[in-house]
Design a protein around this motif. Structure first.
Motif, short mmCIF file in Angstrom:
data_model
loop_
_atom_site.label_atom_id
_atom_site.label_comp_id
_atom_site.label_asym_id
_atom_site.label_seq_id
_atom_site.Cartn_x
_atom_site.Cartn_y
_atom_site.Cartn_z
N ASP A 85 -1.56 -1.81 8.61
CA ASP A 85 -1.08 -0.96 9.70
C ASP A 85 0.44 -0.99 9.74
O ASP A 85 1.06 -2.07 9.64
CB ASP A 85 -1.65 -1.45 11.03
N ALA A 105 -2.73 -8.71 8.83
CA ALA A 105 -3.57 -8.33 7.68
C ALA A 105 -2.96 -8.83 6.38
O ALA A 105 -3.68 -9.31 5.49
CB ALA A 105 -3.74 -6.81 7.64
N THR A 119 0.84 -1.19 0.00
CA THR A 119 0.00 0.00 0.00
C THR A 119 0.88 1.25 0.00
O THR A 119 2.07 1.19 0.32
CB THR A 119 -0.90 0.03 1.25
N GLY A 126 -0.44 -5.18 11.17
CA GLY A 126 -0.23 -5.13 9.73
C GLY A 126 0.22 -6.46 9.16
O GLY A 126 -0.22 -6.87 8.07
N ARG A 177 -4.28 -4.06 1.07
CA ARG A 177 -5.08 -2.91 1.51
C ARG A 177 -5.06 -2.86 3.04
O ARG A 177 -4.94 -3.89 3.72
CB ARG A 177 -6.51 -3.01 0.99
N ASP A 178 -5.17 -1.66 3.56
CA ASP A 178 -5.34 -1.43 5.01
C ASP A 178 -4.27 -2.14 5.84
O ASP A 178 -4.57 -2.93 6.74
CB ASP A 178 -6.73 -1.90 5.45
#
Length: 224
Positions: free
Chosen positions: A198, A211, A170, A208, A195-196
């Motif tokens: 952290d 994710a 990202t 992160g 996406r998204d």
């Protein structure tokens, strides 16, 4: 008899002997002290990571979670902190010694290759260049698009019948992001556009990492 042999082979595979091997080609996002080959590659994540991020254990890394939760074997993790896909690095320095192109032949014998790159190319301000899919020269590799194309072309030739995935970070430059997606499409490589995620100090935190692993596993599961 043939049916019996096939049945026995299936049973053997279910006992984990046929688990697929995953190798990683990456940058700082995929490093962790003691788990990178060769060990001389520069690290970013350590067991005692100071104030860099809250990641302090290998089990918190995205790739360890993918391997563990996906039921894979870990092959070679050839990741190098600060490395670029192309040859041009920070402050205009020559990064050919650590580039993805230089390291891509050293991934063992995997069934799956996860390439997580382009972050440093974006951050270092590497020129994007022109799309080029053949006839590369060394000079071409100092711009992003030819280097990216050559890497995917070479990996597909060097590792036949291996599933290759490209993880796209990202918050990269728009031209780098679009180039990765276009070149992956050209070579039929699955581009996992993250996406998204952290981050702390520009790098995935524990949250992160989780994710990333989830998004990667979601894609891998659809390919099984």
């Amino acid at each position: 008899m043939r049916k019996l042999i096939l049945t026995l082979s299936f049973i053997a595979c279910t006992l984990s002997s046929c688990a697929q091997t995953v190798s990683i080609l990456g940058d700082s996002y995929s490093t962790f002290e003691g788990y990178v080959t060769p060990s001389t590659n520069e690290m970013w994540y350590y067991a005692h990571n100071g104030n860099k991020t809250d990641v302090s254990d290998v089990t918190q890394t995205w790739w360890w979670q993918v391997v563990k939760e996906g039921g894979y074997h870990l092959g070679i993790n050839n990741s190098y902190s600060g490395s670029t896909i192309g040859y041009l690095g920070y402050d205009g320095n020559d990064y050919s010694d650590r580039s993805f192109i230089t390291r891509m032949d050293h991934l063992g014998q995997p069934d799956i290759i996860l390439i997580f790159g382009a972050t440093n190319d974006s951050w270092a301000g590497e020129p994007v260049g022109e799309y080029k899919y053949s006839g590369w020269t060394k000079a071409d590799f100092y711009t992003f698009r030819p280097a990216m194309a050559y890497m995917l072309h070479h990996v597909s030739m060097r590792y036949p019948n291996v599933d290759v995935y490209f993880l796209l970070n990202t918050e990269l430059r728009e031209d780098i992001t679009a180039s990765c997606q276009e070149i992956c499409k050209h070579y039929g490589v699955t581009c996992i556009t993250l996406r998204d995620i952290d981050k702390i100090n520009g790098h995935p935190s524990v949250k992160g990492m989780k994710a990333i692993s989830k998004q990667v596993l979601d894609v891998l599961k659809t390919k099984k």
